[in-house]
Design an enzyme around this catalytic site. Structure first.
Site, short mmCIF file in Angstrom:
data_model
loop_
_atom_site.label_atom_id
_atom_site.label_comp_id
_atom_site.label_asym_id
_atom_site.label_seq_id
_atom_site.Cartn_x
_atom_site.Cartn_y
_atom_site.Cartn_z
N SER A 55 0.90 -1.01 0.19
CA SER A 55 -0.05 0.03 0.06
C SER A 55 0.85 1.23 0.02
O SER A 55 2.04 1.18 0.84
CB SER A 55 -1.02 0.00 1.44
N GLU A 62 -0.41 18.76 -6.57
CA GLU A 62 -1.63 18.85 -7.04
C GLU A 62 -2.52 17.78 -6.61
O GLU A 62 -3.79 17.76 -6.84
CB GLU A 62 -1.54 18.41 -8.59
N SER A 63 -2.27 16.88 -5.46
CA SER A 63 -3.19 16.24 -4.72
C SER A 63 -2.36 14.86 -4.54
O SER A 63 -1.56 14.95 -3.46
CB SER A 63 -4.60 15.76 -5.14
N HIS A 68 -2.77 0.12 -4.12
CA HIS A 68 -2.73 -0.92 -3.21
C HIS A 68 -2.90 -2.19 -4.23
O HIS A 68 -3.27 -2.56 -5.06
CB HIS A 68 -4.26 -1.19 -2.54
N CYS A 83 -5.55 18.41 -9.41
CA CYS A 83 -6.18 19.53 -9.85
C CYS A 83 -5.31 20.27 -10.90
O CYS A 83 -5.51 21.20 -11.53
CB CYS A 83 -6.33 20.43 -8.63
#
Length: 115
Positions: A55, A62-63, A68, A83
């Site tokens: 994981s 940008e985020s 996983h 974004c």
């Protein structure tokens, strides 16, 4: 009002066990994906699961990009929220399947923001 960003959901199948169970390979593939979309890495954290699987998250300005893996099934679930440039993000995430050796993939897209 324009959306806040684009959320891409990538499901991979048919990837080699050894690839999906190797933290170095997975991290490299994620960082290459971020570079391909022209985003900026702020941090990377991967966790090796027991008895197998990974994981991980790459936090980008940008985020984020997460993964996983289920090596025993040859599958991985990937989420990218950005974004930034949605076209570059789509192409970069689609190429991630090839980087991980997947033989099949499904890419879904959701616009995020105020309802």
């Amino acid at each position: 009002m324009s959306p806040l960003g684009t959320h891409l959901l990538l499901d991979l199948a048919g990837a080699p066990f050894a690839t999906l169970d190797d933290p170095a390979v997975v991290e490299s593939a994620l960082v290459e994906t971020v570079a391909a979309m022209g985003a900026n890495v702020l941090g990377v954290h991967l966790h090796r699961l027991s008895p197998q699987g990974i994981s991980g998250v790459v936090v980008i300005s940008e985020s984020h990009l997460t993964i996983h893996t289920w090596p025993e099934r040859g599958e991985a679930a990937v989420d990218l929220f950005t974004c930034g440039d949605a076209e570059r993000a789509r192409a970069a995430v689609a190429a991630l399947g090839a980087r991980l050796g997947a033989t099949a993939s499904t890419l879904r897209e959701v616009s995020r923001g105020a309802a």
